[in-house]
Design an enzyme around this catalytic site. Sequence first.
Site, PDB file in Angstrom:
ATOM      1  CB  CYS A  32      -8.494 -15.400  70.245  1.00 22.79           C
ATOM      2  SG  CYS A  32      -8.198 -17.179  70.292  1.00 22.79           S
ATOM      3  NE  ARG A  86     -13.280 -11.660  68.121  1.00 25.26           N
ATOM      4  CZ  ARG A  86     -13.114 -11.330  66.854  1.00 25.26           C
ATOM      5  NH1 ARG A  86     -13.891 -10.424  66.297  1.00 25.26           N
ATOM      6  NH2 ARG A  86     -12.172 -11.888  66.118  1.00 25.26           N
ATOM      7  CD1 TRP A 114     -13.551 -20.592  71.441  1.00 26.10           C
ATOM      8  CD2 TRP A 114     -12.358 -21.379  69.728  1.00 26.10           C
ATOM      9  NE1 TRP A 114     -14.311 -21.550  70.801  1.00 26.10           N
ATOM     10  CE2 TRP A 114     -13.605 -22.046  69.751  1.00 26.10           C
ATOM     11  CE3 TRP A 114     -11.448 -21.716  68.727  1.00 26.10           C
ATOM     12  CZ2 TRP A 114     -13.956 -23.025  68.824  1.00 26.10           C
ATOM     13  CZ3 TRP A 114     -11.785 -22.692  67.804  1.00 26.10           C
ATOM     14  CH2 TRP A 114     -13.037 -23.339  67.859  1.00 26.10           C
ATOM     15  CG  ASN A 148      -6.748 -13.137  68.222  1.00 28.76           C
ATOM     16  OD1 ASN A 148      -6.589 -13.498  69.373  1.00 28.76           O
ATOM     17  ND2 ASN A 148      -7.539 -12.135  67.892  1.00 28.76           N
ATOM     18  N   GLY A 149      -4.904 -16.709  66.082  1.00 33.34           N
ATOM     19  CA  GLY A 149      -4.448 -17.459  64.913  1.00 33.34           C
ATOM     20  C   GLY A 149      -3.729 -18.730  65.326  1.00 33.34           C
ATOM     21  CD  GLU A 164     -29.521 -20.525  59.476  1.00 30.64           C
ATOM     22  OE1 GLU A 164     -29.352 -19.681  60.374  1.00 30.64           O
ATOM     23  OE2 GLU A 164     -28.582 -21.195  58.995  1.00 30.64           O
ATOM     24  CE  LYS A 167     -28.763 -19.400  63.604  1.00 30.40           C
ATOM     25  NZ  LYS A 167     -28.113 -20.005  62.575  1.00 30.40           N
ATOM     26  CD  GLU A 189     -25.298 -22.097  64.950  1.00 28.14           C
ATOM     27  OE1 GLU A 189     -24.224 -21.686  64.478  1.00 28.14           O
ATOM     28  OE2 GLU A 189     -26.366 -21.480  64.830  1.00 28.14           O
ATOM     29  CG  HIS A 226     -34.339 -41.922  49.382  1.00 28.93           C
ATOM     30  ND1 HIS A 226     -34.556 -43.059  48.628  1.00 28.93           N
ATOM     31  CD2 HIS A 226     -35.017 -40.928  48.743  1.00 28.93           C
ATOM     32  CE1 HIS A 226     -35.303 -42.764  47.584  1.00 28.93           C
ATOM     33  NE2 HIS A 226     -35.599 -41.475  47.630  1.00 28.93           N
ATOM     34  CE  LYS A 247     -22.031 -13.092  64.854  1.00 31.37           C
ATOM     35  NZ  LYS A 247     -23.293 -13.752  64.498  1.00 31.37           N
TER      36      LYS A 247
END
Length: 608
Positions: free
Chosen positions: A2, A27, A74, A100-101, A481, A485, A488, A504, A603
């Site tokens: 947020c 964000r 958010w 926020n939080g 990574e 990417k 995401e 396996h 973000k």
Amino acid sequence: MCGIVGYVGARTATPILIEGLKRLEYRGYDSAGVATLDGDQLAIRRASGKIGRLEAALAAAPAAGSQGIAHTRWATHGPPTERNAHPHLSQDGTIAVVHNGIIENAPLLRQELQARGYVFQSDTDTEVLAHLIEVAYAGRLEAAVIEALWQVEGTYGIAVVSSREPGTIVAARKGSPLLVGLGQGEHFVASDASAILSHTRDVVYLDDGDVAVVTRDGYRVVDLEASQRDKDVSRIDWDVQQIERGGYPHFMLKEIFEQPATVQNTMRGRLILEEGFTKLGGLNIPKDDLLAVDNIIITACGTSWHSALIGEMMIEELCRIPVEVEYASEFRYRNPIVTPRTLCIVISQSGETADTLAAMREAKRRGARTLGLVNVVGSTIAREDDGGIYLHAGPEIGVASTKAFTSQVVALALFTLKLARLRDLSVERGRQIAQALADLPAQIQSILDRADEVEALAEEFKRASNFLYLGRGYNFPAALEGALKLKEISYIHAEGYPAAEMKHGPIALIDELMPVVCLAPHDAVFDKVVSNVQEVKARKGRVIAITTRDEPALRGVVDHEFRIPETVDLLTPVLASIPLQLLAYHIAVKRGCNVDQPRNLAKSVTVE
């Protein structure tokens, strides 16, 4: 996550607030709103969805006034609807709050307030704060905010205005970043400096437990006991152009192409080529204390955790010190073994990641010395660690991290080289690694110059439903990574695996529809990776190989090949990650995805 913006001054507040919210879009958010104060009247405008819908609401019903607060939300408590968007009002309509939080005891507080006759208009935890402040108000907004905060458990960054105290914003922080921006005859509040950078470069970062009282003429900071706190003023050393796209269609692509410069910036002034050594002035750890370290814990989340895995291999190989890599979100909950001879390295692009910050504090509580690798100067981790290495990569706006990842790996290599040379690494080997580091920017640029080759691959594979990424040694984290990417930003299911582990389990997935990205540079485990590639091809998998030279062993067993320059094994992930970033980017664009703001992601994750 947020975003918060606040303004008090002589100018009309709404355009400044909307501009700030747009700077915070990266964000991640799903609704937005503003509250302005004109005389003694609060005006609230809110909308679900993007800021454009809030602008439409303001065009239909303007909100006047030279003071206000604004928010991008958010969703955590309740769906992303207009009624759940911030700001939230007290029942009497005199107090507006953005937050926020997460207020962890909100359900209990809600019950208590309902018993007192309060009727809730939203599903959020934040509305509890607005009502608590109203209950506590006895003539001073500052005192009412402090009294309300004593009752809440959890995390918050808040900004509060009241029609009963025009010209004042009260802001407070615990676990969620917040700062005060200093101007001439005007002041600002924001959760991120980018929101106010076009108006001021001078900011005061709030620490946990700080309460700021902000007016157009000044500010003061107190603690939750109402005792004065002295705060340093910091100056932002980057400008607004760095948070604009600069002609690129997306921030992510801009940041991918910035990597020759950002890797160079991470190394600038730190490499001593002739000695095979590094100079890291911010460590704040004397040589004898570094040599006394007998184990290292690296803790991080997401992409930073992948760079941590590479750092683990570097340090163990060159320094011969045992290293553990921990998910920051798990570190505090498993009673880890930490001693005064433990060095805890914490990695976070933002320097505000809640889980990583909490892990660092726990390590310090247990007696470890802490070292932060962060990109944001003045961030909470940077202020609370014992020492650190700034990445100097510049602001990273794209939610999917690119340039921060490569700078993190380079920063870990700089630290490893220093520690290894202090121990028993030869000067010859040190010079080889130092020169390989110095060569990286030009090598990255040579890959970027062939970005069209990767775009052609993306065209072929854009309709795939699943991807498998394989690597060994230093390139296993790079495979992780690369898969992250892709998932995401393109929403394609992708998994990274150690190449030898494929047999396996994941080998059951491979067929003629499964693209498999194999990281096969000519390194110490090249021959083993070739065997794994052959296993994929035997099952009709479609192989994309990232390699370093023309290898007869790969002929006939790969469908597509992209070559990267050769370097020392420990730096190969830096180069291998560039085509993987480009592949994910171009696939996502061709699928019509929102590359810079992928769904459900933020973000900076400032909640646990």
